[in-house]
Design an enzyme around this catalytic site. Structure first.
Site, PDB file in Angstrom:
ATOM      1  N   GLU A  82       0.848  -1.186   0.000  1.00 46.51           N
ATOM      2  CA  GLU A  82       0.000   0.000   0.000  1.00 46.51           C
ATOM      3  C   GLU A  82       0.887   1.241   0.000  1.00 46.51           C
ATOM      4  O   GLU A  82       0.462   2.308   0.393  1.00 46.51           O
ATOM      5  CB  GLU A  82      -1.016  -0.013   1.137  1.00 46.51           C
ATOM      6  CG  GLU A  82      -0.485  -0.339   2.506  1.00 46.51           C
ATOM      7  CD  GLU A  82      -1.601  -0.473   3.539  1.00 46.51           C
ATOM      8  OE1 GLU A  82      -2.356   0.489   3.716  1.00 46.51           O
ATOM      9  OE2 GLU A  82      -1.700  -1.548   4.163  1.00 46.51           O
ATOM     10  N   CYS A 119      -3.744  -3.782   4.111  1.00 49.64           N
ATOM     11  CA  CYS A 119      -2.820  -4.803   4.647  1.00 49.64           C
ATOM     12  C   CYS A 119      -3.194  -6.221   4.257  1.00 49.64           C
ATOM     13  O   CYS A 119      -2.373  -7.131   4.390  1.00 49.64           O
ATOM     14  CB  CYS A 119      -2.758  -4.705   6.163  1.00 49.64           C
ATOM     15  SG  CYS A 119      -2.402  -3.058   6.765  1.00 49.64           S
ATOM     16  N   THR A 162       2.917   3.887  15.490  1.00 50.03           N
ATOM     17  CA  THR A 162       2.855   2.478  15.055  1.00 50.03           C
ATOM     18  C   THR A 162       3.618   2.240  13.752  1.00 50.03           C
ATOM     19  O   THR A 162       3.439   1.213  13.110  1.00 50.03           O
ATOM     20  CB  THR A 162       1.380   2.049  14.845  1.00 50.03           C
ATOM     21  OG1 THR A 162       0.840   2.801  13.742  1.00 50.03           O
ATOM     22  CG2 THR A 162       0.540   2.275  16.074  1.00 50.03           C
ATOM     23  N   SER A 210     -10.902   2.783  13.367  1.00 48.58           N
ATOM     24  CA  SER A 210     -10.204   1.695  12.672  1.00 48.58           C
ATOM     25  C   SER A 210     -10.085   0.469  13.580  1.00 48.58           C
ATOM     26  O   SER A 210     -10.146  -0.670  13.128  1.00 48.58           O
ATOM     27  CB  SER A 210      -8.825   2.154  12.187  1.00 48.58           C
ATOM     28  OG  SER A 210      -7.901   2.250  13.251  1.00 48.58           O
ATOM     29  N   HIS A 243      -3.190 -10.232  11.830  1.00 53.93           N
ATOM     30  CA  HIS A 243      -2.629  -8.948  11.385  1.00 53.93           C
ATOM     31  C   HIS A 243      -2.334  -8.101  12.630  1.00 53.93           C
ATOM     32  O   HIS A 243      -3.210  -7.941  13.486  1.00 53.93           O
ATOM     33  CB  HIS A 243      -3.613  -8.218  10.465  1.00 53.93           C
ATOM     34  CG  HIS A 243      -3.190  -6.803  10.195  1.00 53.93           C
ATOM     35  ND1 HIS A 243      -1.983  -6.512   9.601  1.00 53.93           N
ATOM     36  CD2 HIS A 243      -3.771  -5.606  10.480  1.00 53.93           C
ATOM     37  CE1 HIS A 243      -1.846  -5.199   9.515  1.00 53.93           C
ATOM     38  NE2 HIS A 243      -2.919  -4.625  10.043  1.00 53.93           N
ATOM     39  N   LYS A 252      -6.706  -7.115  22.010  1.00 54.50           N
ATOM     40  CA  LYS A 252      -8.165  -6.917  22.036  1.00 54.50           C
ATOM     41  C   LYS A 252      -8.863  -8.006  21.224  1.00 54.50           C
ATOM     42  O   LYS A 252      -9.870  -8.574  21.635  1.00 54.50           O
ATOM     43  CB  LYS A 252      -8.529  -5.553  21.419  1.00 54.50           C
ATOM     44  CG  LYS A 252      -8.118  -4.343  22.226  1.00 54.50           C
ATOM     45  CD  LYS A 252      -8.603  -3.079  21.490  1.00 54.50           C
ATOM     46  CE  LYS A 252      -7.792  -1.843  21.809  1.00 54.50           C
ATOM     47  NZ  LYS A 252      -7.919  -1.279  23.136  1.00 54.50           N
ATOM     48  N   ASN A 327       4.508  -1.661  12.496  1.00 51.38           N
ATOM     49  CA  ASN A 327       3.573  -2.185  11.489  1.00 51.38           C
ATOM     50  C   ASN A 327       4.249  -2.284  10.122  1.00 51.38           C
ATOM     51  O   ASN A 327       4.845  -1.303   9.663  1.00 51.38           O
ATOM     52  CB  ASN A 327       2.361  -1.245  11.400  1.00 51.38           C
ATOM     53  CG  ASN A 327       1.202  -1.876  10.645  1.00 51.38           C
ATOM     54  OD1 ASN A 327       1.312  -2.983  10.123  1.00 51.38           O
ATOM     55  ND2 ASN A 327       0.092  -1.159  10.599  1.00 51.38           N
ATOM     56  N   SER A 363      -7.621  -2.442   6.030  1.00 51.48           N
ATOM     57  CA  SER A 363      -8.585  -1.350   6.219  1.00 51.48           C
ATOM     58  C   SER A 363      -9.371  -1.143   4.947  1.00 51.48           C
ATOM     59  O   SER A 363      -8.914  -1.479   3.859  1.00 51.48           O
ATOM     60  CB  SER A 363      -7.842  -0.064   6.562  1.00 51.48           C
ATOM     61  OG  SER A 363      -7.166  -0.218   7.770  1.00 51.48           O
TER      62      SER A 363
HETATM   63  N1  CAA Z   1       0.520   2.984  30.434  1.00 53.70           N
HETATM   64  C1  CAA Z   1      -0.165   1.930  29.937  1.00 53.70           C
HETATM   65  N2  CAA Z   1      -1.068   2.056  28.906  1.00 53.70           N
HETATM   66  C2  CAA Z   1      -1.258   3.290  28.368  1.00 53.70           C
HETATM   67  C3  CAA Z   1      -0.583   4.420  28.854  1.00 53.70           C
HETATM   68  C4  CAA Z   1       0.348   4.233  29.927  1.00 53.70           C
HETATM   69  N3  CAA Z   1       1.037   5.259  30.446  1.00 53.70           N
HETATM   70  N4  CAA Z   1      -0.992   5.487  28.129  1.00 53.70           N
HETATM   71  C5  CAA Z   1      -1.900   5.032  27.223  1.00 53.70           C
HETATM   72  N5  CAA Z   1      -2.065   3.698  27.376  1.00 53.70           N
HETATM   73  C6  CAA Z   1      -2.905   2.800  26.586  1.00 53.70           C
HETATM   74  C7  CAA Z   1      -4.293   3.331  26.324  1.00 53.70           C
HETATM   75  O1  CAA Z   1      -5.175   3.053  27.401  1.00 53.70           O
HETATM   76  C8  CAA Z   1      -4.643   2.583  25.054  1.00 53.70           C
HETATM   77  O2  CAA Z   1      -5.008   1.244  25.351  1.00 53.70           O
HETATM   78  P1  CAA Z   1      -6.522   0.743  25.200  1.00 53.70           P
HETATM   79  O3  CAA Z   1      -6.908   0.991  23.767  1.00 53.70           O
HETATM   80  O4  CAA Z   1      -6.449  -0.686  25.545  1.00 53.70           O
HETATM   81  O5  CAA Z   1      -7.313   1.587  26.142  1.00 53.70           O
HETATM   82  C9  CAA Z   1      -3.311   2.498  24.316  1.00 53.70           C
HETATM   83  O6  CAA Z   1      -2.317   2.711  25.294  1.00 53.70           O
HETATM   84  C10 CAA Z   1      -3.144   3.560  23.229  1.00 53.70           C
HETATM   85  O7  CAA Z   1      -3.351   4.819  23.799  1.00 53.70           O
HETATM   86  P2  CAA Z   1      -4.327   5.866  23.102  1.00 53.70           P
HETATM   87  O8  CAA Z   1      -5.612   5.188  22.686  1.00 53.70           O
HETATM   88  O9  CAA Z   1      -4.408   7.052  23.950  1.00 53.70           O
HETATM   89  O10 CAA Z   1      -3.469   6.174  21.801  1.00 53.70           O
HETATM   90  P3  CAA Z   1      -3.794   7.146  20.617  1.00 53.70           P
HETATM   91  O11 CAA Z   1      -5.130   7.786  20.767  1.00 53.70           O
HETATM   92  O12 CAA Z   1      -2.638   8.055  20.469  1.00 53.70           O
HETATM   93  O13 CAA Z   1      -3.838   6.225  19.332  1.00 53.70           O
HETATM   94  C11 CAA Z   1      -4.305   4.501  17.796  1.00 53.70           C
HETATM   95  C12 CAA Z   1      -3.971   4.828  19.266  1.00 53.70           C
HETATM   96  C13 CAA Z   1      -5.695   5.036  17.476  1.00 53.70           C
HETATM   97  C14 CAA Z   1      -4.268   3.005  17.609  1.00 53.70           C
HETATM   98  C15 CAA Z   1      -3.251   5.198  16.876  1.00 53.70           C
HETATM   99  O14 CAA Z   1      -1.979   4.706  17.135  1.00 53.70           O
HETATM  100  C16 CAA Z   1      -3.544   5.059  15.402  1.00 53.70           C
HETATM  101  O15 CAA Z   1      -4.293   5.822  14.812  1.00 53.70           O
HETATM  102  N6  CAA Z   1      -2.901   4.042  14.732  1.00 53.70           N
HETATM  103  C17 CAA Z   1      -3.052   3.836  13.298  1.00 53.70           C
HETATM  104  C18 CAA Z   1      -4.307   3.087  12.962  1.00 53.70           C
HETATM  105  C19 CAA Z   1      -4.250   1.643  13.400  1.00 53.70           C
HETATM  106  O16 CAA Z   1      -3.211   1.040  13.513  1.00 53.70           O
HETATM  107  N7  CAA Z   1      -5.422   1.031  13.603  1.00 53.70           N
HETATM  108  C20 CAA Z   1      -5.515  -0.367  13.922  1.00 53.70           C
HETATM  109  C21 CAA Z   1      -6.677  -1.034  13.225  1.00 53.70           C
HETATM  110  S1  CAA Z   1      -6.621  -0.698  11.474  1.00 53.70           S
HETATM  111  C22 CAA Z   1      -5.465  -1.807  10.837  1.00 53.70           C
HETATM  112  O17 CAA Z   1      -5.156  -2.775  11.466  1.00 53.70           O
HETATM  113  C23 CAA Z   1      -4.883  -1.521   9.499  1.00 53.70           C
HETATM  114  C24 CAA Z   1      -3.509  -1.032   9.646  1.00 53.70           C
HETATM  115  O18 CAA Z   1      -2.551  -1.809   9.676  1.00 53.70           O
HETATM  116  C25 CAA Z   1      -3.276   0.399   9.757  1.00 53.70           C
END
Ligand code: CAA
Length: 444
Positions: A82, A119, A162, A210, A243, A252, A327, A363
């Site tokens: 991609e 992916c 990531t 996502s 994945h 999860k 990733n 996605s």
């Molecule tokens: N100690 C322990 N855990 C902590 C922490 C700390 N000090 N601070 C935060 N965390 C935890 C949070 O609780 C959260 O866990 P949960 O979801 O279990 O609650 C985790 O760490 C991440 O923290 P945030 O949710 O606050 O992180 P964020 O808002 O900055 O973003 C994300 C997380 C949305 C995944 C972001 O990284 C993102 O947009 N990633 C790209 C999209 C992605 O990968 N999506 C996955 C599904 S899509 C897919 O699989 C296709 C692909 O390859 C892209």
């Protein structure tokens, strides 16, 4: 006829960014978000002379050399990515061109293409090669599938946490040494706008959504798969490579999968005293009340020894490489397979004849499940890989260097960054041709 993966090689980007030590402090964030929340320690990045072609060609070259293959042994080259840089000329032509620099023969009679569906296209390319062989169109030749990506996000996008870059090359053949692919598959597919790149280099991402879409499509795909193979029991599969955009995502997904697989089994009965039976929809007045109860049960389930033992054996081993590289988009589920089998080898497990449940996701969005039966040659195949060496040899980036590397790979930024490592016995990006094509050389 047995058809599957005969061998695998990976190629990581040569640079390493430590997420807890280097990235988190610079972003003003707690390292625990990375190490505990997302489950990531480091990301791989491409050096300035690396890209999706060099990483893919280098992985394929290692694989062909190790398997003693010449170009005439390969009947197709499919590249899944991609991160493509051309809407017409496929990456597989560049990869074929690279490999022709180091072999006497050529790939003029190999069918080449490029697969796109975020992916999941790496797994779809496996399907294409599998179907081609099963249809008897391969003339005794093998298919080369390469999943290669530079998974970079815009600076300060939440996805930046990531990132990763690397390639996985897989040889698909009759009588494979590594795994046989099942004919049975399950799909979960819907028109979603969670992550996309409409004519742009870095993705537009609705990160939280996502995550939900990943879980929903994976669930749909499992149900579809069970409609073909019958109900799955948690003990049916020795490993579950899914994945892995980041290990926390798989954590999860695994909890939901285990809840589903253990429903109506002796596991649910034996856990009932500790955490109760699983909530059933018919016992609730609303979907919301049911969902709340199911989430509560899932939390309790993941705290049980029974679940944790299963997770440690079946899921955790598959995440070990991802934690160190981030990733790799199309390559990610294939890295998870390698990680799980590598861990088994290092721990003296005999996997021959055992089965894995492989869950792919892209996605946009689509999930797919199939099974893989591990073949007698698996230990030799996995033992011949040099993953640890590649990971250890990466050049460590400071935050300032990371910023320069990100710029160097950003198509919209003019930058002149020197390489950080010295290439050796590999393909490198070597500038631009007269029609805007990218050029590659093999460096001894
Ligand atoms: N100690 C322990 N855990 C902590 C922490 C700390 N000090 N601070 C935060 N965390 C935890 C949070 O609780 C959260 O866990 P949960 O979801 O279990 O609650 C985790 O760490 C991440 O923290 P945030 O949710 O606050 O992180 P964020 O808002 O900055 O973003 C994300 C997380 C949305 C995944 C972001 O990284 C993102 O947009 N990633 C790209 C999209 C992605 O990968 N999506 C996955 C599904 S899509 C897919 O699989 C296709 C692909 O390859 C892209």
């Amino acid at each position: 006829m047995t058809v599957g993966i005969d061998g695998i090689e990976v190629w990581t980007g040569k640079l390493r960014l430590d997420l807890a030590e280097t990235f988190a402090p610079a972003q003003g964030e707690n390292p625990g978000k990375y190490t505990k929340g997302l489950g990531l320690y480091a990301s791989s990045f491409p050096d300035t002379y690396e890209d999706i072609v060099t990483m893919g060609a280098n992985a394929a070259h290692r694989l062909m050399d190790r398997k003693g293959l010449e170009p005439e042994d390969i009947g197709r080259i499919d590249v899944a990515t991609e991160s493509a840089f051309d809407n017409s000329k496929p990456v597989s032509t560049y990869v074929g061109g690279c490999l022709e620099q180091v072999y006497d023969g050529d790939f003029h009679h190999a069918n080449k293409g490029e697969r796109k569906f975020a992916c999941i296209s790496g797994t779809q390319s496996l399907d294409d090669a599998y179907n081609w062989i099963q249809a008897g169109r391969n003339r005794g030749r093998a298919g080369l599938v390469i999943a290669t990506d530079t998974a970079l996000y815009a600076r300060d996008d939440p996805g930046e946490a990531t990132q990763g870059a690397g390639a996985v090359a897989m040889l698909i053949s009759e009588d494979p040494d590594l795994v046989e692919l099942s004919a049975e598959q399950g799909y979960g597919s819907a028109d979603e706008t969670d992550f996309l790149k409409p004519q742009q280099q870095f993705p537009s991402v609705d990160g939280k959504r996502s995550v939900q879409v990943y879980l929903a499509r994976m669930r749909e795909a499992i149900e579809d798969y069970e409609s073909v193979v019958g109900k799955i029991h948690p003990d049916d599969y020795v490993l579950g490579p899914f994945h892995t955009p980041f290990p926390g995502m798989v954590r999860k997904a695994a909890a939901l999968a285990y809840r589903h697989f253990s429903r109506d089994t002796e596991i649910e009965v034996s856990l009932a005293e500790e955490i109760g039976r699983q909530p059933r929809r018919e016992a609730f007045d609303s979907d919301e009340a049911f969902r709340e109860a199911a989430a509560e049960y899932t939390d309790a389930l993941t705290d049980t020894d029974t679940y944790q033992e299963w997770y440690e054996d079946v899921i955790e081993p598959t995440l070990k490489i991802s934690r160190e590289v981030g990733n790799w988009y199309t390559g990610s589920v294939h890295v998870a397979r390698v990680a799980g089998m590598k861990h088994a080898l290092e721990n003296g497990q005999n996997l021959t004849g055992e089965r894995m449940l492989v869950g792919s996701y892209g996605s946009g969005a689509q999930a797919e499940f199939h099974a893989e039966t591990i073949q007698a040659g698996w230990a030799e195949e996995v033992g011949a890989m040099n993953v640890d060496e590649q990971l250890a040899d990466r050049h460590e980036l400071s935050f300032e260097k990371y910023e320069r590397v990100h710029d160097a790979h950003n198509h919209d930024v003019e930058s002149d960054v020197d390489r950080f490592t010295a290439p050796e016995a590999e393909f490198v990006f070597d500038g631009w041709g007269r029609m805007g094509e990218r050029k590659y050389t093999y460096v001894e």
